[in-house]
Design an enzyme around this catalytic site. Sequence first.
Site, PDB file in Angstrom:
ATOM      1  N   TYR A 195      29.596  50.749  30.442  1.00  0.00           N
ATOM      2  CA  TYR A 195      30.354  49.872  31.359  1.00  0.00           C
ATOM      3  C   TYR A 195      31.381  49.051  30.563  1.00  0.00           C
ATOM      4  O   TYR A 195      32.564  48.997  30.927  1.00  0.00           O
ATOM      5  CB  TYR A 195      29.349  48.964  32.074  1.00  0.00           C
ATOM      6  N   LYS A 230      35.459  49.120  30.615  1.00  0.00           N
ATOM      7  CA  LYS A 230      36.275  47.932  30.907  1.00  0.00           C
ATOM      8  C   LYS A 230      37.301  47.703  29.793  1.00  0.00           C
ATOM      9  O   LYS A 230      38.447  47.338  30.061  1.00  0.00           O
ATOM     10  CB  LYS A 230      35.390  46.690  31.072  1.00  0.00           C
TER      11      LYS A 230
HETATM   12  P1  NAD Z   1      29.671  46.626  43.874  1.00  0.00           P
HETATM   13  O1  NAD Z   1      28.923  47.735  43.239  1.00  0.00           O
HETATM   14  O2  NAD Z   1      28.933  45.614  44.654  1.00  0.00           O
HETATM   15  O3  NAD Z   1      30.818  47.220  44.816  1.00  0.00           O
HETATM   16  C1  NAD Z   1      31.570  48.339  44.471  1.00  0.00           C
HETATM   17  C2  NAD Z   1      31.987  49.034  45.755  1.00  0.00           C
HETATM   18  O4  NAD Z   1      32.757  50.187  45.394  1.00  0.00           O
HETATM   19  C3  NAD Z   1      30.792  49.527  46.586  1.00  0.00           C
HETATM   20  O5  NAD Z   1      30.883  49.089  47.921  1.00  0.00           O
HETATM   21  C4  NAD Z   1      30.890  51.051  46.504  1.00  0.00           C
HETATM   22  O6  NAD Z   1      30.478  51.718  47.689  1.00  0.00           O
HETATM   23  C5  NAD Z   1      32.390  51.237  46.263  1.00  0.00           C
HETATM   24  N1  NAD Z   1      32.695  52.521  45.642  1.00  0.00           N
HETATM   25  C6  NAD Z   1      32.000  53.168  44.672  1.00  0.00           C
HETATM   26  N2  NAD Z   1      32.562  54.357  44.400  1.00  0.00           N
HETATM   27  C7  NAD Z   1      33.651  54.460  45.195  1.00  0.00           C
HETATM   28  C8  NAD Z   1      34.634  55.440  45.385  1.00  0.00           C
HETATM   29  N3  NAD Z   1      34.613  56.583  44.685  1.00  0.00           N
HETATM   30  N4  NAD Z   1      35.613  55.218  46.291  1.00  0.00           N
HETATM   31  C9  NAD Z   1      35.652  54.074  47.015  1.00  0.00           C
HETATM   32  N5  NAD Z   1      34.722  53.103  46.887  1.00  0.00           N
HETATM   33  C10 NAD Z   1      33.737  53.291  45.997  1.00  0.00           C
HETATM   34  O7  NAD Z   1      30.540  45.927  42.720  1.00  0.00           O
HETATM   35  P2  NAD Z   1      31.079  44.430  42.682  1.00  0.00           P
HETATM   36  O8  NAD Z   1      30.038  43.576  42.085  1.00  0.00           O
HETATM   37  O9  NAD Z   1      31.678  44.062  43.973  1.00  0.00           O
HETATM   38  O10 NAD Z   1      32.211  44.594  41.556  1.00  0.00           O
HETATM   39  C11 NAD Z   1      33.548  44.877  41.878  1.00  0.00           C
HETATM   40  C12 NAD Z   1      34.342  44.935  40.570  1.00  0.00           C
HETATM   41  O11 NAD Z   1      34.198  43.699  39.867  1.00  0.00           O
HETATM   42  C13 NAD Z   1      33.870  46.018  39.599  1.00  0.00           C
HETATM   43  O12 NAD Z   1      34.982  46.514  38.888  1.00  0.00           O
HETATM   44  C14 NAD Z   1      32.972  45.268  38.650  1.00  0.00           C
HETATM   45  O13 NAD Z   1      32.915  45.892  37.393  1.00  0.00           O
HETATM   46  C15 NAD Z   1      33.693  43.946  38.561  1.00  0.00           C
HETATM   47  N6  NAD Z   1      32.812  42.867  38.121  1.00  0.00           N
HETATM   48  C16 NAD Z   1      31.790  42.445  38.917  1.00  0.00           C
HETATM   49  C17 NAD Z   1      30.970  41.415  38.466  1.00  0.00           C
HETATM   50  C18 NAD Z   1      29.828  40.906  39.299  1.00  0.00           C
HETATM   51  O14 NAD Z   1      29.050  40.063  38.810  1.00  0.00           O
HETATM   52  N7  NAD Z   1      29.694  41.347  40.552  1.00  0.00           N
HETATM   53  C19 NAD Z   1      31.194  40.827  37.199  1.00  0.00           C
HETATM   54  C20 NAD Z   1      32.205  41.330  36.407  1.00  0.00           C
HETATM   55  C21 NAD Z   1      33.047  42.329  36.887  1.00  0.00           C
HETATM   56  C1  AKB Z   2      26.993  43.186  35.327  1.00  0.00           C
HETATM   57  O1  AKB Z   2      26.002  42.499  35.048  1.00  0.00           O
HETATM   58  O2  AKB Z   2      27.105  44.387  35.041  1.00  0.00           O
HETATM   59  C2  AKB Z   2      28.160  42.495  35.992  1.00  0.00           C
HETATM   60  C3  AKB Z   2      29.157  42.034  34.981  1.00  0.00           C
HETATM   61  C4  AKB Z   2      28.918  40.773  34.262  1.00  0.00           C
HETATM   62  O3  AKB Z   2      30.118  42.695  34.734  1.00  0.00           O
HETATM   63  N1  AKB Z   2      27.673  41.438  36.798  1.00  0.00           N
END
Ligand code: NAD
Ligand code: AKB
Length: 316
Positions: free
Chosen positions: A146, A150
């Site tokens: 992951y 990134k």
């Molecule tokens: P999540 O897994 O909750 O949501 C991702 C969504 O993408 C899901 O609804 C899934 O169905 C959809 N998806 C997956 N494959 C797909 C495809 N091929 N086409 C269309 N949709 C698709 O993730 P999140 O927590 O909402 O994270 C969103 C972004 O933010 C990601 O890039 C993640 O790396 C980043 N991020 C999240 C966090 C966190 O704590 N949530 C922290 C750092 C970075």
């Molecule tokens: C994870 O734990 O993978 C995410 C992030 C910090 O990117 N919440």
Amino acid sequence: MPNRDQKILVVGACGQIGVELTLQLRKMYGEGVVIASDLREEHPLLKGTGPYVSLDIMNKETFHVLVLRYNITQVYLLAAILSATGEKNPMLAWHLNMQSLLNVLEVAKEENLAKVYWPSSIAVFGPDSPKENTPQHTIIEPTTVYGISKLAGERWCEYYWKRYKVDVRSLRYPGLISYKSQPGGGTTDYAIEIFHDAINRGNYISFLKESTYLPMMYMPDAIRATIELMETDASKLTVRSSYNIGAMSFSPREIAAEITKHIPGFSIVYSPDNRQKIADSWPASIDDSLAKNDWGWKPEYDIERMTADMLVNLMK
Ligand code: NAD
Ligand code: AKB
């Protein structure tokens, strides 16, 4: 603020961030302006709030047609596989996290889209990065698939900006805490599970050790940061890979103590699993001074305010 002709597409709108981001964008810019899309069925909280389309972002042609059909000018790309799930299937995580971004950047270049948003993560850092107050520019050698995806994604964003002037913007989110939609398989998910278990069972088994500090942020701050970054004049942005952004840092022991102030008798035990190794490779806290200086970033929620708000809303 997007002008009259702007149309926003959110990809991955049914995920933890996507649901809340889509709702806020619709509130600010109008429901018809924001098209939500995902592989999954429409999230119940999105139903009736604006247009929804089914989209697999891995299919570049379908995505391209959708951009043309709806006259899309801005894309928020949120589809990804997060850290813990990524370690279970590294090739799938690499494939989705990279190809989705490249599809969006290519179409943005070809169609001259106004702006693209793509989130990075504290996962770009690795065990050799400074642990405390981790700077924007430092040793960046991630050890999870992951984090590697990134880091590569950040490089691609900067490349498309420098070479093709694609106005792509990004934040390195910390662990995000929220109550409206479920987390998607990350290492920081414990900080959400703990609230649900505290309310439903009165106890929690933590998959991280008691003293594991990680950077965290409450979802309202993350949504506000995202939209503020997207609304900032391009000339102010000095980082075109991804901005460090911070709000709070705590350990399982500290968040448990905070919850206990509201739910006396709540107890926690520690049973670290494979996610401990991932957490150990990440920063404990983040230096976000560039975000503060360039576009005025300021978090509103600390651990006390976030905990009180989470509990009130989950108990409703
Ligand atoms: P999540 O897994 O909750 O949501 C991702 C969504 O993408 C899901 O609804 C899934 O169905 C959809 N998806 C997956 N494959 C797909 C495809 N091929 N086409 C269309 N949709 C698709 O993730 P999140 O927590 O909402 O994270 C969103 C972004 O933010 C990601 O890039 C993640 O790396 C980043 N991020 C999240 C966090 C966190 O704590 N949530 C922290 C750092 C970075
Ligand atoms: C994870 O734990 O993978 C995410 C992030 C910090 O990117 N919440």
